[in-house]
Design an enzyme around this catalytic site. Sequence first.
Site, PDB file in Angstrom:
ATOM      1  N   SER A 184      32.897 -27.063  19.786  1.00  0.00           N
ATOM      2  CA  SER A 184      32.523 -28.389  20.286  1.00  0.00           C
ATOM      3  C   SER A 184      31.558 -28.378  21.457  1.00  0.00           C
ATOM      4  CB  SER A 184      33.779 -29.164  20.683  1.00  0.00           C
ATOM      5  OG  SER A 184      34.497 -28.464  21.683  1.00  0.00           O
ATOM      6  N   HIS A 212      34.256 -31.042  14.223  1.00  0.00           N
ATOM      7  CA  HIS A 212      32.828 -31.327  14.381  1.00  0.00           C
ATOM      8  C   HIS A 212      32.013 -31.057  13.129  1.00  0.00           C
ATOM      9  CE1 HIS A 212      32.827 -32.306  18.680  1.00  0.00           C
ATOM     10  NE2 HIS A 212      33.896 -31.530  18.699  1.00  0.00           N
ATOM     11  N   LYS A 243      34.686 -38.498  14.919  1.00  0.00           N
ATOM     12  CA  LYS A 243      33.318 -38.021  15.146  1.00  0.00           C
ATOM     13  C   LYS A 243      32.417 -38.523  14.007  1.00  0.00           C
ATOM     14  CE  LYS A 243      35.499 -34.454  17.828  1.00  0.00           C
ATOM     15  NZ  LYS A 243      35.607 -35.261  19.041  1.00  0.00           N
TER      16      LYS A 243
HETATM   17  N1  PMP Z   1      39.279 -30.718  17.899  1.00  0.00           N
HETATM   18  C1  PMP Z   1      38.053 -30.608  18.432  1.00  0.00           C
HETATM   19  C2  PMP Z   1      37.271 -29.349  18.187  1.00  0.00           C
HETATM   20  C3  PMP Z   1      37.530 -31.656  19.201  1.00  0.00           C
HETATM   21  O1  PMP Z   1      36.318 -31.543  19.741  1.00  0.00           O
HETATM   22  C4  PMP Z   1      38.305 -32.829  19.392  1.00  0.00           C
HETATM   23  C5  PMP Z   1      37.781 -34.015  20.169  1.00  0.00           C
HETATM   24  N2  PMP Z   1      37.082 -33.736  21.292  1.00  0.00           N
HETATM   25  C6  PMP Z   1      39.588 -32.888  18.840  1.00  0.00           C
HETATM   26  C7  PMP Z   1      40.029 -31.829  18.083  1.00  0.00           C
HETATM   27  C8  PMP Z   1      40.462 -34.075  19.043  1.00  0.00           C
HETATM   28  O2  PMP Z   1      40.069 -35.112  18.239  1.00  0.00           O
HETATM   29  P1  PMP Z   1      40.409 -36.652  18.587  1.00  0.00           P
HETATM   30  O3  PMP Z   1      39.259 -37.168  19.352  1.00  0.00           O
HETATM   31  O4  PMP Z   1      40.554 -37.286  17.260  1.00  0.00           O
HETATM   32  O5  PMP Z   1      41.688 -36.666  19.352  1.00  0.00           O
END
Ligand code: PMP
Length: 416
Positions: A184, A212, A243
């Site tokens: 991310s 992502h 996302k």
């Molecule tokens: N996994 C990754 C790699 C993320 O970047 C994120 C969000 N930043 C999440 C899980 C969590 O997702 P959510 O926004 O749906 O809580």
Amino acid sequence: MTVDPFAKGGLHQAEAILKAHGVDAYFRSMAARTGDSHAVIDGRKVMLAGSNDYLGLSTHPAVIEAAVNAARRLGTSAGGSRALSGTLDLHGELEERIAAFLGQEAAVVTTTGFQANLALSALLGRSDIAFLDARVHASLLEAARLGWGRVRRYRHLDTAHLRELLAAAPDDAGRLVVTDGMFSMDGDVADLRALRDAADDFGAKLIVDAAHDMGVLGNRGAGLAEHCEVEDGLDLITATFSKAFASIGGVLAGPAGNVHYLRSNARSILFSAALPPASAAAALAALTVVETEPERRTRTLDLAEGLHNGLRTLGFDTRPSTTPIVPVRFADLAAGGAFWAALFRAGVFTNLVAAPAIPGGGAMLRLTLTANHDETHLATVLEAFDTAGRRLGVPRGPDLPPVRLTRGDGRRAGRR
Ligand code: PMP
């Protein structure tokens, strides 16, 4: 000496340092959003060049329409947890369609991606071990810490190190290998084939967070697993609808036995209200768009390639990314903050990232362009970087060859 539990650094500290330099980068509130991935901040229209709405679907008419209709039909809340009174037909439909899309047997939908990952804690009994890539998302680390088992972290993307750790584990330990697909912060990608081989050699399960890459990578947009052709070989995929899918909500997909075990055992699913109707309907509509408008994915990837290569031409280093997450590193927070502020003044809103989100100190600007942007927007971002770089200095990297993007359309960055 008294210790203040409310003053332990992190983003709180970064904010204070930045404010001392006159930089106000966090929790900036947006009064409006437009269909070309811009927002109104402090009465001024700025380009959102750091959003995770990769395909620009949060303003897609069909996605909005689906959310509005679902709220009218079913109300604003699911009204309870999945196991008791909160399961809707929409959840079942989303589970069936997303499982098929990801090439998996079954799926369970959760309220956020964070909660989908937290559910993994239910897999870690006292004698089990989670082997995590050193840079996995905070929610995966949190899940491993919550479980009863032990946590081992292998060096980022270093499968040889993972193998060493797997080999050193006691024979009676259950082994879970856990990685992000597309990371991310740095936008680099895991080698899922090599991880699958390593996990197989040591009888370990392999779990990949596609937060992502789902919707972005792969020929059909089914993510890095599709790109690496390992869809059949995963023990679980976790992902989010927050996302590319322009909603909120998480998913766990994989073999039916694995999914059903977690559905009935994970506390983050059992003890939390279900995904609201509008969010489930938006995710479903987004899935339809992902399946029927592949040109959006192509546009996101083309713009990303233009951004990487434009920045490299100006002397900015965007390594190690090969994806639409475009990172530019700075030596310290003050330097990154000054650059962020210069871009913001030029009407370009980026993400300023500091510890603990990135390891090793320093700061990073994390850029993304969405399918709602165009070449003119790309040119605006590059011009803003050029102008700011001339004034503040370019954190000059080596001359870099053009980026070959991880895609999934045959122009992939070399099979490993
Ligand atoms: N996994 C990754 C790699 C993320 O970047 C994120 C969000 N930043 C999440 C899980 C969590 O997702 P959510 O926004 O749906 O809580």
